[in-house]
Design a protein around this motif. Structure first.
Motif, PDB file in Angstrom:
ATOM      1  N   ALA A 321      32.441  12.577  21.491  1.00  0.00           N
ATOM      2  CA  ALA A 321      32.689  11.517  21.801  1.00  0.00           C
ATOM      3  C   ALA A 321      32.389  10.393  20.731  1.00  0.00           C
ATOM      4  CB  ALA A 321      32.866  11.017  23.198  1.00  0.00           C
ATOM      5  N   LYS A 325      33.979   8.133  17.434  1.00  0.00           N
ATOM      6  CA  LYS A 325      34.074   6.679  17.468  1.00  0.00           C
ATOM      7  C   LYS A 325      33.466   6.100  16.216  1.00  0.00           C
ATOM      8  CE  LYS A 325      32.750   2.515  19.982  1.00  0.00           C
ATOM      9  NZ  LYS A 325      34.027   1.826  19.568  1.00  0.00           N
ATOM     10  N   LYS A 328      35.728   7.003  13.337  1.00  0.00           N
ATOM     11  CA  LYS A 328      36.910   5.937  13.288  1.00  0.00           C
ATOM     12  C   LYS A 328      36.328   4.532  12.772  1.00  0.00           C
ATOM     13  CE  LYS A 328      40.617   3.738  15.863  1.00  0.00           C
ATOM     14  NZ  LYS A 328      41.376   3.690  17.407  1.00  0.00           N
ATOM     15  N   ASP A 329      35.260   3.910  13.257  1.00  0.00           N
ATOM     16  CA  ASP A 329      34.809   2.496  13.274  1.00  0.00           C
ATOM     17  C   ASP A 329      34.029   2.282  12.231  1.00  0.00           C
ATOM     18  OD1 ASP A 329      36.456   2.322  15.883  1.00  0.00           O
ATOM     19  OD2 ASP A 329      34.686   2.039  17.010  1.00  0.00           O
TER      20      ASP A 329
END
Length: 578
Positions: A321, A325, A328-329
């Motif tokens: 997880a 993230k 992506k970020d």
């Protein structure tokens, strides 16, 4: 926080405040000048040695002005290796222990370190960091091997773990060794660590060196069972279980056993290594970064598949997880930005560190250190002990004698009169051949272990100076040191090789095989195009000081030729060029 002892807490706090300044100086010199501060000395003569190892900052302090800084540095490095042997990738769990448990562990490691350097002061192969074999005839060697196989088969049939390695030892030397077909190879440094730990836990002759806290780790019944971690790949560790069985005086049988989830341990280490590569200084382009991200994600998927087979996939949930993230970020923006060579932002590095910590936490959860009660050993170990006692009872006295008097200098004096002592080292295979000390009919009374320690320091000096040969007369002795390399020539015969670069060991590098194999590193550096096929050898000799240089050289060449044949290495007549 403290555990009820305010005085101890205050002393610890004061020490941490004082050490913090030393750490700042170390980091400053290391980062800005690439020249880490290693030694310092106060006006009162207190010596302090600093070393950063795997993210751990060690400070060695000694008030005895006669202790050399290099010895303190060596103790720090050996201590770190012993801690890694016990904790592997879970080093952080050692630092986060409650203070009373951590103090107990430091006491244990302090005694283990004292025992290790006791061996370095009494056993030549520990001083030179190489493995010594007990010389037995073929008949007795076969009996030992067959006994080991019988013990291995019995342990396996009794429902024990799969045996990876089995080692029969006498007086810290190897009598016989067995490795299963697919077992990871034990390097010389690994063997020495296992041998030292096994005798520490089982030997009754060194109890005076062990205090109450450490004696709890010793096994009075003649058996022990522990988990250990051996190096794997780039900074990884493979967990093993080892059993030690005391057979006779000085004789120990060691089983190195495979753990159930070895592949998961390897994959966790690979994930940690590949994650470190993403933020590594060698990441110079977007293409390079993207490749490293793909490699890490592939390994992460492999790890997930392995954990699913054991119904442990939930362990990886947080890591997946957080990575998704982060990808992506943060990472996507770096890969798609206009700037071709964006550095990874500090915030992104912190998140990568969090993922790294989570991976290590999983390793610690699945392969915790010090979870095996050393007193709870399988009943099959008693049967194995009985097997060895029955089969080797008639030969134990002979093996014990050979374990001490493992070759005499008199055997070599016919061809080399005036030769007092030698140490021959096949560094590629980690083996040593050397006569025992104390044969007073053939040596001078002044030839003792302190002379052998001087001999090792003499070789260390030669390596640091970049010399492949050195000789010096000192007192009653004529010392020589030689290092050379051999490899296959175009005629497929062994021949001397000249290094492609000048070989010199820097002052900050350890000399030996336990704290990183110096000699494999030298071989790779000196022969970048063919290092895998090159063999490295060393020889140290002590002659009577009255011999001429020509005679000593001639005798050394003859000695090396004999020792190469002894060590079962194919040897052609090439030494006249040395």
């Amino acid at each position: 926080m403290f555990d009820g002892d305010i005085d101890t807490a205050l002393r610890t706090y004061a020490a941490l405040q004082w050490l913090q300044a030393q750490k700042v100086s170390f980091d400053c010199l290391n980062t800005i000048m690439n020249n880490p501060l290693q030694f310092s000395k106060t006006d009162e003569g207190i010596t302090m040695v600093y070393q950063m190892l795997d993210g751990w900052f060690y400070v060695g302090i000694d008030g005895d002005e006669t202790v050399r800084e290099e010895l303190i540095l060596r103790k720090i490095r050996i201590c770190h290796q012993l801690i890694k042997l016990h904790y592997g990738l879970s080093l952080s769990s050692f630092a986060s222990m409650p203070s009373n448990h951590r103090q107990s562990q430091w006491t244990y490691f302090d005694n283990l370190l004292k025992f290790w350097f006791h061996l370095c002061d009494t056993e030549q192969h520990f001083l030179f960091e190489a493995v010594e074999r007990v010389k037995l005839d073929s008949f007795l060697s076969k009996i030992c091997i067959l006994t080991m196989k019988e013990a291995r088969d019995y342990y396996t049939k009794a429902g024990g773990e799969k045996v990876q390695h089995a080692i029969l030892l006498q007086n810290y030397k190897i009598v016989s060794i067995y490795s299963s077909e697919n077992a990871p190879e034990l390097e010389c440094g690994d063997l020495l660590l296992i041998i030292g730990l096994s005798y520490f836990l089982l030997s009754n002759t060194n109890d005076s060196m062990i205090d109450g806290a450490a004696s709890a780790n010793k096994c009075d019944v003649g058996f022990f069972r522990r988990n250990i971690f051996l190096p794997f790949g780039n900074g990884g560790f493979i967990p093993f279980i080892i059993h030690g069985i005391k057979i006779f005086s000085g004789m120990i049988f060691v089983l190195v056993l495979k753990v159930d989830m070895e592949r998961i341990a390897k994959s966790l280490c690979d994930c940690a290594s590949k994650l470190s590569a993403i933020k590594g200084e060698d990441t110079t382009s977007k293409k390079d970064l993207k490749t490293k991200i793909i490699v890490f994600e592939n390994e992460l998927r492999t790890l997930g598949a392995l954990l699913r087979k054991k119904n442990l996939e939930s362990c990886l949930g947080d890591v997946v997880a957080i990575w998704a993230k982060l990808r992506k970020d943060h990472l996507e923006s770096i890969l798609t930005s206009a700037n071709v060579q964006d550095n990874i932002p500090e915030k992104t590095e912190r998140i990568l560190d969090v993922i790294q910590d989570r991976i290590m936490s999983i390793f610690n959860r699945l392969f915790p250190a010090n979870t095996i009660d050393p007193g709870q050993c399988p009943s099959s170990l008693q049967k194995i002990q009985d097997i060895f006692i029955t089969k080797l009872e008639d030969y134990k006295d002979f093996i014990q004698v050979k374990g001490v008097y493992n070759g005499s200098i008199a055997y070599y004096n016919d061809a080399c009169p005036g030769l007092l002592h030698f140490v021959f080292l096949d560094r590629t295979n980690g083996r040593i051949i050397t006569p025992f000390l104390g044969d007073q009919e053939n040596t001078l009374e002044d030839l003792n272990f302190s002379v052998i320690k001087q001999l090792r320091e003499f070789g260390t000096l030669a390596l640091k100076c970049g010399c492949n040969y050195m000789a010096v007369r000192k007192g009653e002795f004529y010392y020589t040191y030689r290092i050379w390399f051999e490899g296959k020539s175009v005629t497929d015969k062994n021949s001397l090789l000249e290094p492609e670069r000048v070989i010199r060991v820097g002052n900050i590098h350890p000399i030996g095989t336990v704290c990183g194999d110096t000699f494999m590193s030298l071989t790779r550096y000196g022969f970048p195009s063919m290092s895998s096929s090159v063999h490295c050898y060393e020889v140290f000799t002590v002659h009577i000081h009255t011999l001429s240089e020509e005679v000593v050289t001639q005798q050394n060449n003859q000695l090396i030729s004999t020792l190469m044949q002894e060590s079962n290495v194919e040897k052609d007549s090439i030494l006249d060029t040395l």
